[in-house]
Write an enzyme that holds these catalytic residues in place. Structure first.
Site, PDB file in Angstrom:
ATOM      1  N   ARG A 156       0.839  -1.219   0.000  1.00 57.39           N
ATOM      2  CA  ARG A 156       0.000   0.000   0.000  1.00 57.39           C
ATOM      3  C   ARG A 156       0.873   1.267   0.000  1.00 57.39           C
ATOM      4  O   ARG A 156       0.577   2.241   0.692  1.00 57.39           O
ATOM      5  CB  ARG A 156      -0.950   0.046   1.208  1.00 57.39           C
ATOM      6  CG  ARG A 156      -1.974  -1.066   1.268  1.00 57.39           C
ATOM      7  CD  ARG A 156      -2.974  -0.968   0.102  1.00 57.39           C
ATOM      8  NE  ARG A 156      -4.103  -1.864   0.305  1.00 57.39           N
ATOM      9  CZ  ARG A 156      -4.124  -3.149  -0.049  1.00 57.39           C
ATOM     10  NH1 ARG A 156      -3.089  -3.696  -0.648  1.00 57.39           N
ATOM     11  NH2 ARG A 156      -5.205  -3.878   0.160  1.00 57.39           N
ATOM     12  N   SER A 203     -10.516  -0.643   3.294  1.00 57.95           N
ATOM     13  CA  SER A 203      -9.795  -0.866   4.559  1.00 57.95           C
ATOM     14  C   SER A 203      -9.329   0.483   5.089  1.00 57.95           C
ATOM     15  O   SER A 203      -8.694   1.244   4.362  1.00 57.95           O
ATOM     16  CB  SER A 203      -8.560  -1.725   4.335  1.00 57.95           C
ATOM     17  OG  SER A 203      -8.913  -2.987   3.842  1.00 57.95           O
ATOM     18  N   GLU A 240      -4.930   3.997   6.147  1.00 57.59           N
ATOM     19  CA  GLU A 240      -4.637   3.841   4.722  1.00 57.59           C
ATOM     20  C   GLU A 240      -5.092   5.071   3.921  1.00 57.59           C
ATOM     21  O   GLU A 240      -4.333   5.567   3.098  1.00 57.59           O
ATOM     22  CB  GLU A 240      -5.312   2.568   4.207  1.00 57.59           C
ATOM     23  CG  GLU A 240      -4.712   2.102   2.909  1.00 57.59           C
ATOM     24  CD  GLU A 240      -5.384   0.849   2.391  1.00 57.59           C
ATOM     25  OE1 GLU A 240      -4.826  -0.216   2.615  1.00 57.59           O
ATOM     26  OE2 GLU A 240      -6.439   0.938   1.759  1.00 57.59           O
TER      27      GLU A 240
HETATM   28  N1  EPU Z   1     -10.985 -10.608  10.516  1.00 57.42           N
HETATM   29  C1  EPU Z   1     -11.707 -10.746  11.677  1.00 57.42           C
HETATM   30  N2  EPU Z   1     -12.653  -9.822  11.959  1.00 57.42           N
HETATM   31  C2  EPU Z   1     -12.904  -8.762  11.149  1.00 57.42           C
HETATM   32  C3  EPU Z   1     -12.152  -8.621   9.964  1.00 57.42           C
HETATM   33  C4  EPU Z   1     -11.189  -9.569   9.665  1.00 57.42           C
HETATM   34  O1  EPU Z   1     -11.512 -11.682  12.449  1.00 57.42           O
HETATM   35  O2  EPU Z   1     -13.778  -7.942  11.467  1.00 57.42           O
HETATM   36  C5  EPU Z   1     -10.007 -11.651  10.170  1.00 57.42           C
HETATM   37  C6  EPU Z   1     -10.503 -12.498   8.994  1.00 57.42           C
HETATM   38  O3  EPU Z   1     -11.312 -13.553   9.404  1.00 57.42           O
HETATM   39  C7  EPU Z   1      -9.206 -12.975   8.371  1.00 57.42           C
HETATM   40  C8  EPU Z   1      -8.243 -11.819   8.648  1.00 57.42           C
HETATM   41  O4  EPU Z   1      -8.809 -11.055   9.703  1.00 57.42           O
HETATM   42  O5  EPU Z   1      -8.728 -14.109   9.034  1.00 57.42           O
HETATM   43  C9  EPU Z   1      -7.999 -10.955   7.417  1.00 57.42           C
HETATM   44  O6  EPU Z   1      -9.247 -10.479   6.886  1.00 57.42           O
HETATM   45  P1  EPU Z   1      -9.523 -10.388   5.299  1.00 57.42           P
HETATM   46  O7  EPU Z   1      -9.190 -11.666   4.629  1.00 57.42           O
HETATM   47  O8  EPU Z   1     -10.893  -9.844   5.121  1.00 57.42           O
HETATM   48  O9  EPU Z   1      -8.447  -9.364   4.763  1.00 57.42           O
HETATM   49  P2  EPU Z   1      -7.862  -8.000   5.368  1.00 57.42           P
HETATM   50  O10 EPU Z   1      -6.447  -8.240   5.741  1.00 57.42           O
HETATM   51  O11 EPU Z   1      -8.758  -7.443   6.407  1.00 57.42           O
HETATM   52  C10 EPU Z   1      -6.870  -7.168   3.088  1.00 57.42           C
HETATM   53  C11 EPU Z   1      -6.839  -5.886   2.328  1.00 57.42           C
HETATM   54  C12 EPU Z   1      -8.127  -5.691   1.542  1.00 57.42           C
HETATM   55  C13 EPU Z   1      -8.265  -6.856   0.576  1.00 57.42           C
HETATM   56  C14 EPU Z   1      -8.268  -8.173   1.362  1.00 57.42           C
HETATM   57  C15 EPU Z   1      -8.228  -9.374   0.448  1.00 57.42           C
HETATM   58  C16 EPU Z   1      -5.427  -4.348   3.571  1.00 57.42           C
HETATM   59  C17 EPU Z   1      -5.356  -3.145   4.444  1.00 57.42           C
HETATM   60  N3  EPU Z   1      -6.648  -4.774   3.234  1.00 57.42           N
HETATM   61  O12 EPU Z   1      -7.899  -7.061   4.062  1.00 57.42           O
HETATM   62  O13 EPU Z   1      -8.001  -4.507   0.788  1.00 57.42           O
HETATM   63  O14 EPU Z   1      -9.460  -6.771  -0.181  1.00 57.42           O
HETATM   64  O15 EPU Z   1      -7.084  -8.253   2.191  1.00 57.42           O
HETATM   65  O16 EPU Z   1      -6.981  -9.448  -0.168  1.00 57.42           O
HETATM   66  O17 EPU Z   1      -4.386  -4.881   3.183  1.00 57.42           O
HETATM   67  C18 EPU Z   1      -8.435  -2.145   0.824  1.00 57.42           C
HETATM   68  O18 EPU Z   1      -7.214  -1.967   0.801  1.00 57.42           O
HETATM   69  O19 EPU Z   1      -9.233  -1.176   0.837  1.00 57.42           O
HETATM   70  C19 EPU Z   1      -8.964  -3.511   0.877  1.00 57.42           C
HETATM   71  C20 EPU Z   1     -10.269  -3.766   1.003  1.00 57.42           C
END
Ligand code: EPU
Length: 366
Positions: free
Chosen positions: A165, A262, A362
């Site tokens: 990012r 995010s 972000e």
């Molecule tokens: N989780 C929770 N509770 C929550 C949210 C997440 O327990 O309320 C857990 C999920 O179960 C999972 C882990 O946290 O085990 C990660 O969650 P997720 O797979 O949804 O991905 P993320 O790390 O929260 C990142 C990116 C997203 C992207 C997704 C998929 C960043 C800051 N965010 O989210 O990007 O779509 O992975 O690759 O890196 C964005 O940048 O705007 C964005 C949406």
């Protein structure tokens, strides 16, 4: 060059925050930028802020610097080698339309990045990424205009200094010299690591898509989706549809609930720090990185602090993904940028208190 005075910005930021731009310039060509630079200043200064799809900003007040609303369009194949297609897109193109169009043309490789809100010109700024792919994995080069003298220049991937990012476009310039002079001095268009925030405007982006396409299905949500669908050898179109399904189930559509994706980056820590946290918090979701560091799931930490579904004023934490802050108001009753910042700070404070980790926002705050 089209200039609008006191232009409402609510439609132009995906949070749906109400604010105005003192001066908004619709940039439809490189020439528009040069005309702006050659003419008298529109406001108190020549300072410029660039607006793509408005999907990564929080606006806290009326905007005094001139807002460049990027509307340079066009999507085309510009080169083809034995191994790659190179496509070029205007900065104003909607990113998701670029992904859909490229697949229709038979250029595969962008499918994991479906439905990311925003424009093509903004994609390199924060090196957008999702479901196992980052823009840098598909990036060829970009064109930009130097705001100090109106000259166009190009950057390759190394010169963009992509990180998680992150890119050269997120860092303040260290040099005040025109880029062309730096280039003459250093033999490169922009030395690696040099900040270009507020200094250059991206006008076109070129993507390099391999003909020898391989599906990227390693991200847990996609692996699960593939098992659920029972498709052994998915096409790029299958993956595109799955990513759209996953995102629709997890993330709020800005057209109905204002948000900027995010709100925080997933923090990266050393393996020692991670061990320490795991000793206290055995369930923390974390991903080992190739360089030996560990990425922690910020959404999990925010959720663990009890923030999911909570709100301060009209700023809320999305109830299906705690990493996303949402606008609980609408229209004239919309959330303010101040409320969003207050909620973000409260979240940062509780995550710091429990995990000792400082979450980094972000979106850019205007
Ligand atoms: N989780 C929770 N509770 C929550 C949210 C997440 O327990 O309320 C857990 C999920 O179960 C999972 C882990 O946290 O085990 C990660 O969650 P997720 O797979 O949804 O991905 P993320 O790390 O929260 C990142 C990116 C997203 C992207 C997704 C998929 C960043 C800051 N965010 O989210 O990007 O779509 O992975 O690759 O890196 C964005 O940048 O705007 C964005 C949406």
């Amino acid at each position: 060059m089209l200039v609008e005075k006191n232009a409402p910005l609510q439609q132009y930021n995906t949070f749906g925050i109400m604010a105005r731009a003192m001066n908004l310039v619709r940039v439809q060509s490189e020439q528009d930028i040069r005309e702006f630079l050659a003419g008298p200043p529109l406001g108190a200064s020549r300072q410029v802020v660039v607006l793509g799809g408005g999907s990564n900003i929080v606006i806290t007040r009326d905007v005094e610097p001139t807002v460049f609303k990027m509307e340079i369009m066009g999507k085309r194949l510009v080169a083809e080698t034995d191994r790659h297609y190179i496509i070029e897109v205007g900065a104003g193109e909607v990113w998701h339309d670029v992904v859909a169009w490229s697949l229709e043309q038979g250029y595969r490789g962008l499918e994991n990045l479906a439905l990311i809100p925003g424009t093509a010109g903004a994609a390199p700024v924060q090196n957008i990424g999702a479901y196992g792919i980052e823009l840098q994995d598909r990036f060829d080069s970009l064109d930009a205009v130097d705001l100090t003298n109106g000259e166009s220049f190009s950057l390759n991937a190394a010169q963009c200094a992509f990180g998680y990012r992150d890119s050269v476009f997120k860092h303040a310039p260290a040099e005040t010299m025109p880029l062309t002079m730096i280039a003459r001095a250093t033999g490169s268009t922009a030395p690696r690591g040099m900040g270009l925030a507020g200094r250059a405007v991206i006008t076109r982006v070129r993507l390099r898509l391999a003909k020898d396409w391989k599906p990227e299905l390693s991200y847990l949500d996609l692996t699960r989706k593939q098992a659920e669908k029972g498709v052994e050898n998915p096409t790029a179109q299958d993956i595109f549809s799955w990513v759209v399904e996953i995102r629709r189930a997890k993330l709020p559509d800005p057209a109905t609930i204002g948000n900027a994706g995010s709100f925080f980056k997933n923090p990266q820590v050393s393996s020692e720090v991670c061990e320490d946290i795991i000793a206290r918090e055995p369930k923390i979701v974390h991903y080992p990185m190739l360089d030996g560091s560990v990425k922690l799931a910020a959404g999990w930490m925010i959720d663990a602090c009890g923030w999911r579904g909570k709100s301060i004023g009209k700023a809320g934490v999305y109830d299906r993904q705690a990493l996303v802050l949402v606008n609980l108001g609408q229209g004239d009753n919309s959330v303010t940028g101040g409320e969003v910042v207050t909620l973000a700070q409260a979240i940062q404070a509780s995550v710091y208190e429990r995990f000792g980790i400082r979450l980094e926002p972000e979106p850019i705050v205007w």
